[in-house]
Design a protein around this motif. Structure first.
Motif, PDB file in Angstrom:
ATOM      1  N   THR A 132      -6.853  -1.460  -5.336  1.00 44.23           N
ATOM      2  CA  THR A 132      -7.438  -2.326  -4.325  1.00 44.23           C
ATOM      3  C   THR A 132      -6.765  -3.690  -4.329  1.00 44.23           C
ATOM      4  O   THR A 132      -7.295  -4.654  -3.833  1.00 44.23           O
ATOM      5  CB  THR A 132      -8.940  -2.520  -4.547  1.00 44.23           C
ATOM      6  N   PRO A 163      -2.949   5.170  -4.959  1.00 45.67           N
ATOM      7  CA  PRO A 163      -3.921   5.148  -3.874  1.00 45.67           C
ATOM      8  C   PRO A 163      -5.251   4.511  -4.248  1.00 45.67           C
ATOM      9  O   PRO A 163      -5.987   4.095  -3.385  1.00 45.67           O
ATOM     10  CB  PRO A 163      -4.099   6.626  -3.533  1.00 45.67           C
ATOM     11  N   TRP A 164      -5.558   4.431  -5.536  1.00 43.82           N
ATOM     12  CA  TRP A 164      -6.867   3.883  -5.897  1.00 43.82           C
ATOM     13  C   TRP A 164      -6.803   2.358  -6.017  1.00 43.82           C
ATOM     14  O   TRP A 164      -7.777   1.697  -6.283  1.00 43.82           O
ATOM     15  CB  TRP A 164      -7.352   4.495  -7.215  1.00 43.82           C
ATOM     16  N   ARG A 197      -3.998   7.255   3.893  1.00 43.48           N
ATOM     17  CA  ARG A 197      -3.505   8.072   2.785  1.00 43.48           C
ATOM     18  C   ARG A 197      -4.278   7.779   1.508  1.00 43.48           C
ATOM     19  O   ARG A 197      -4.593   8.679   0.733  1.00 43.48           O
ATOM     20  CB  ARG A 197      -2.014   7.803   2.565  1.00 43.48           C
ATOM     21  N   ARG A 221      -9.620  13.410  -5.375  1.00 44.41           N
ATOM     22  CA  ARG A 221     -10.053  13.225  -6.763  1.00 44.41           C
ATOM     23  C   ARG A 221     -11.553  13.447  -6.908  1.00 44.41           C
ATOM     24  O   ARG A 221     -12.015  14.033  -7.871  1.00 44.41           O
ATOM     25  CB  ARG A 221      -9.694  11.822  -7.253  1.00 44.41           C
ATOM     26  N   GLU A 223       0.811  -1.214   0.000  1.00 42.85           N
ATOM     27  CA  GLU A 223       0.000   0.000   0.000  1.00 42.85           C
ATOM     28  C   GLU A 223       0.845   1.264   0.000  1.00 42.85           C
ATOM     29  O   GLU A 223       0.382   2.336  -0.338  1.00 42.85           O
ATOM     30  CB  GLU A 223      -0.898   0.073   1.237  1.00 42.85           C
ATOM     31  N   ASP A 224       2.077   1.096   0.453  1.00 45.88           N
ATOM     32  CA  ASP A 224       2.872   2.294   0.624  1.00 45.88           C
ATOM     33  C   ASP A 224       3.305   2.917  -0.691  1.00 45.88           C
ATOM     34  O   ASP A 224       3.717   4.063  -0.725  1.00 45.88           O
ATOM     35  CB  ASP A 224       4.107   2.003   1.484  1.00 45.88           C
TER      36      ASP A 224
END
Lengths: 493, 493, 493, 493
Positions: A98, A95-96, D143, D151, A90-91
């Motif tokens: 999954t 960010p989107w 985050r 967005r 995740e780092d």
């Protein structure tokens, strides 16, 4: 253990395409063409990875890559766990994404003192489709959970709830009962006791904060003395945290109630029961508490997101003249619709589904049994700590917390480093030392939906972790805990 | 606390209406009118309960009640959990009831050697809405899981799957490759080895069953000898259970393969990998197995409901002339549609959702790491057994099972009584001794989605349970296991 | 809005990294540096995409890309959905990927005649942790669902269940009652009737298959005539599909029963109730059926994975002398353990959790109401078909299926093309024409957990889809259905 | 079928024990002894029921029973659904009961304008075990969702989130930017616009509330005029609800922005985007909004429980001098920890899991497509309303809401009675008229995770419901909607 090592396993996480390489090591591809394709795939994945990292995350991610390369040669010669925080997918994934994180086998041991292990029965209840919050079906739900909360707070007086954290419940207890500039008596017995006092200050109250050593609860004698001194009755409220989650110390609320009575002082008694409600005996009516506040994520076994206030008649009367501005947390606006099971604004419906289930579970076990269970488990946890030759943060036996045990680290040993070892090696989260206890204390949560073998596993993890972190302890802790658990039957205390 | 209380709490299970009475004991109602109402409620609930029991379940349930009462006096003198089988709500509630059973706090430890602890990630995947099994979306799912299974079986040959248990996979391996009256060589090395031979007999095959002591795996020398004796090549198949789940013994399949080769015998090698697949290294291609069969509920971390056959070219060729009647389990009918990701009949779609997720989890961890993890955990489990001074059922070190440990009870002690104590007192299910091991053996499952602390908790439960059941053991087992777990790093095999 | 956009959005499916570009079109980045970063990101994503496609899937995927581009010009002039099979992520992502597919907003309408829309209540029940299949808790579950199935089959005789599809239930009904070479009377009235006969043939039975036009059910007079002709009573069983899922025709089982009785023939009556059980009145005892077989994925509202046999005394007696080899599907092995709620091999535990919930739901609604509901919905569906001027496949009113309606396409129009339009444009799956109906028929499923508005939405989708596919129909179908739905109250039939 | 039956089925809800009686009507018990047992069971159940009702809920429940009986005669003459509010199990079962309510077949149509239909993908995401809110894993989650929200708000400025309802987000927008006594300009254009102004008043602000007819949005010219009049710049903030959920009217925020600019007034622009965010184009940065606030339960497709504030630099500057007391909602306390993905107090972790999934879904579809979809669906909904000859509440075409359509009832017809018919008969929840629209308006929600066929089903339910409620409408509404939906392709607007 090589600390740079984990980086490689990071790469494997980065792009699914790297998995075949790993699979290959276990099962060589049947033919050469497949092997070639895998190589090409790996190459392309790496190319895309590099581009990707450069644009998306910049230099810091690149650093990871280079450090990864540096360490890769060494890697083959060392043992150790691959996965650490700095290499979690995740780092650096966008960010989107999954994409699920790399699997760590078995269940995570969430042994912080809240949020607690949410039972899957509650999680499933929460996964029901949201319903119309103005329907008869909702009203039945609303009435059901409000009545259930009364049983848990041991009160026949109203309990209100907010979509909020426990911090919101703090604020609610203050803005409904007090006016700007009012004096309140608070006690610095731990991080959360400080925090509540801090909220009071921010809201414009005059906070009289009594110092403490964080190893004792609120002293009833001090309460009495302070109130006796306050001849003009300027103190409008006494703020007591029932179970201080940062120290594992419970305050003796009934004795504090008596101290206030002895002083003949009219101040309201506000009690934070965030980490005690549903785990430690707490009697809103019998103990004549004016506001008992709590949250969903501890003894109620829910995820965080709900805050509660149980309200005495006296507190309700106070709210009529209290002048701190309030709207979201206003009891008045809440109590009207609550009477029929509704709320003045959209409630957190799915958390209410979970709450209904959690209340059913507490009813099934029986509150008395729930309390007894926590006492048994806490006694075993303390037996372990003593067995290791470590010191319990709480200094008084009659203030030991039944829901968590805070442990003092021997001087020269960092509690957070130890916790990191336990997380990496044993997939267990322990509570950090907070505030003045930072690095000096770790906390073992043993509250909520918890049983003997979960505790046993937890204590084994602590014992092994202490050894791996080089903390000098005797190894008899787990054995002492097992003796404790075996000697007391689960239900009859 | 009133010692009679727990008895009451037994009744509490019977009818939800009893709960307030328990709640009352913890929190006396604020006023008398509520108390009266509670009494009336209790009375009516009891009346309804008695009527209910009489009509719904007849005498047997009533017997339970009276035996319940009879035992109540005794109970006050013993420690122990109140909840036992005979008072579980399900046993007398009408069968259509979905009233949840009384809550036992914390997670159940499901330490039988399968079904294993299904990860909640897999359970959530299975909870997706069922899709059209003839859609492109389904085809992608089908292809994905079929390809994933090949990686797990370490094969590039076809793997077929059925909505079936492992027993169905046994049947499939036989009906596709053999004809009525064909001779097969099987080995009585445990309950499941016997069971597979029994299925063969029922299907009309001529089973040559080699006796065994249940403490050793299939002996490669015996295989070689038997096949050499069979000059006419009447034996068409050799049946080997890779990991015998009833005894914790693994057979050395590569050596058995070599034994067959040395004998120059054309028999097919059929291997049951029900409890080894995905947990113990199993190489369908490299070991030249003809049919490797398995199920979903062990190393694949799924609920039961899927059976698998991995098929060699030789097996496929045999299937063309095999004359046992078959339709549901026919490979031929399956392989056609499988090529495009479809199935000849409606597949168990939601289990496939779970399978996709489970395969992803195995890929994320890496098969080599999965195998290494099981070796580590098994070594620790055996360290515990030795530490208690008990005997492991498996007699050879090179046949120790990495997925379960079967433990011999000391003479005069009943394994099932011990298991009942552990279930009642610690909410943990252990595996029973089966067949000739009934009462003499208990089995600790440590396979599937499992980690160090889950094992530690499990072993603590066994150690405490042995003591509580009065089995004479030394208490060093858990300590030995912790030492074992600490000394070996998680990943390097 | 830019018409080229959707093309881009096709690419967006290919690689998550493209998303920001789309977001940009909606929200121009605030500053130039971000814009540059986005461009770089897009470039790298495209590069990685191309590499990725080349290595992972080879030419075919590349073809998709180019055909995608070729079509983009055209696309700008046509309306229509951008998402089609060839661009679904699953089709070229590595098979172990669990990246979710591109979101299509809203619920999928799964209007095939099974698997049906599994209620989320059932899905949640299935998501409970698997339990020990030898525990008391499991026994209660087993007894509960076996008793519940008896209510649904309307029988007091035993019902057995297998981890299997309906096809497995076919096989079970045959292997338990018949011997090699036995003659059975079957009817070619649809794809599944043929299929069952085909299974019988594969198992070595002598199948007497009566031809049919697929628009009528089994004719009771024919049954009587055939049985009368069979003076030697060579026919051992009559195979009748109660609701033929491929044609939407129900056979009149009570009349067939009478026909057999009139003929005085001892043949067993085997009935396939796969798509009727739990949706259409089916009385195993009253109609004196010998084996009623079914599956989980239709009226029982479960995912596929369970097969059932309800067994008459006569069938049970027959099973004692039946000589077809059997083991997995053996009733005898099943009935023993079933008596106490257990199974001879590991059952599909989580499907049983779902089954318990589904049975509770049917009990709550009441079987009579469930049947009445399906009649109401089917009548409305037929009103729509008639309103469109299309022909219902089923030729007799008293054989109309209450669970699905098969519709004849006007000559010159391909049913599958129409179905593809509906799937792409309206996210609805309709049933294909099977066997001789391929391309000529589409099927609307209206069974399981279904209600008025779900049907209304379904029929709207069909009406719009027919128009979009250029099928000449009148537009009054939906209106006729609404009139039908409004004129009959939900419960009183 | 017996018309009295449904009444019975009402009772059936009361006590599970009544179910067999219903089952019996469908399937007569095989033998007499069973019948007797059922009778006895029914009797006892009724007895227990009467006692139960008397003690548990007192007179009110008894009243329900008698009114239930009284109405039963009448019921036999009317068609309609038997299940109504007064007989729902939850209304009199003890509050701790988790007995599921009687099953209503098929999916509930939740067509209120929020909470919306939460996709099951989001519900499953929320059902993950809660994690340590101080772990690296949590930081990545934090985050990820904070970036995702940017967005969706189309901003590069910070977005903060609270465990709170939209009402909490209202309060947050005010307490962070304003001081006691500050003047704000608000508009009475609907119930929620009023509500926000009311919150401002309660917090001690001086609210200048401009009257409106509830059929128009905020008029940019009025804004300009009012601001021009305010020469002393006493107005500190303009409060605009982007999409007024009670009326289906959107305000033209960009024009309002320009009006403020033209007036050269420094007031902050605060925008409520509770029901527009994620469904209607809303550009926090481009439109230079100072605070955009929203909630989780509308376009974000989550259950309620999260409130958001997107914050401009100007608003942030204002917060430094704003003197309204604040703690829970303080931006300052939030922004620090947010920078690394953390929160100042325990966040609503499981809602964040859901938020991550919902953001992924919006990204997959693409925001532009999401907005276009809502426009298409809204146009079809309005076509239906016009087709029925009814009036849309919103008076201006350029203010039509894409997320809900509020419909004026013809004089003399009660919107709430109509809604009750639709709920009882078609299992669909429609939005009520609020405030001055009470009884005069109903609202059709078409936002969130919604598609063509869900809308079609919804409109069919409205059309049938209007007819059943005796509202004089033409029947062409659904047909008009289908034409609208067919004529516009889903993606290219």
């Amino acid at each position: 253990m090589d600390h740079r090592q984990p980086v490689y396993s990071g790469l494997l996480v980065i792009h699914p395409a790297f998995t075949p390489a790993t699979a290959r090591s276990a099962a060589p591809p049947a033919d050469k063409s497949q092997s070639k394709r895998l190589k090409r795939l790996s190459l392309c994945a790496f190319v895309s990875f590099v581009f990707f990292v450069r644009s998306a995350e910049g230099a810091s991610a690149l650093n990871v890559v280079s450090s990864f390369r540096r360490s890769s040669a060494k890697r083959n010669h060392v043992s150790g766990c691959r996965l650490n925080k700095s290499t979690r997918a995740e780092d650096w994934l966008p960010p989107w994404s999954t994409i699920p994180t790399m699997h760590r086998s078995g269940r995570h041991f969430l042994q912080i003192p809240g949020p607690t292990n949410t039972p899957d029965r509650v999680l499933r209840a929460m996964a029901q489709p949201t319903i119309d919050h103005r329907s008869a079906e909702f009203a039945a739900l609303g009435r059901s959970v409000l009545a259930g909360l009364q049983r848990i707070f041991q009160t026949s007086q109203p309990v209100v709830m907010y979509p909020a954290s426990g911090t919101g419940a703090w604020e609610a207890s203050l803005v409904n009962t007090l006016s700007p500039g009012d004096r309140v008596l608070a006690f610095d017995i731990g991080e959360f006791s400080r925090g509540w006092a801090e909220v009071a200050r921010r809201l414009g109250l005059d906070v009289d904060l009594v110092e403490g050593d964080w190893r004792h609860g609120v002293d009833p004698d001090t309460v009495e003395a302070r109130l006796r001194e306050d001849r003009g009755h300027r103190i409008r409220a006494v703020l007591v945290v029932h179970n201080e989650t940062s120290t594992g110390v419970t305050s003796r609320v009934p004795e504090i109630r008596q101290a206030i009575d002895r002083a003949g002082h009219p101040a309201l008694l506000l009690v934070d029961a965030v980490s005690s409600l549903g785990s430690i005996d707490l009697r809103h009516d019998e103990w004549r508490i004016d506001v008992t506040l709590s949250g969903s994520q501890k003894g109620l076994m829910l995820p965080p997101g709900l805050g509660f206030n149980a309200i005495s008649d006296k507190a309700l009367a106070a709210s009529r003249s209290a002048r701190l501005p309030r709207s979201y947390f206003s009891w008045e606006l809440m109590l009207g619709p609550n009477a029929t099971g509704f709320f003045p604004y959209t409630p957190a419906t799915n958390l209410l589904f979970g709450l209904r289930e959690a209340l059913a579970m507490l009813d099934e076990e029986g509150l008395a049994h729930v309390f007894a269970r926590h006492h048994r488990l806490a006694a075993a946890a303390r037996a372990a700590v003593t067995g290791w030759g470590l010191e319990i943060a709480c200094a008084r036996e009659d203030e030991y917390s039944p829901v968590l045990t805070a442990v003092m680290m021997p001087p020269g040993h960092d509690a957070d480093r130890f916790r990191a070892v336990v997380l990496e090696r044993f997939n267990m989260s322990l509570g950090a030392g907070l505030g003045r206890f930072k690095g000096r204390v770790f906390r073992i949560g043993h509250l909520g939906d918890f049983n003997d073998l979960m505790l046993a596993g937890t204590l084994c993890g602590v014992e092994m972790g202490l050894a791996l972190a080089g903390v000098p302890v005797s190894r008899g802790g787990v054995q002492a805990a097992l003796t404790s658990l075996s000697s007391v039957a689960p239900i009859v205390q």
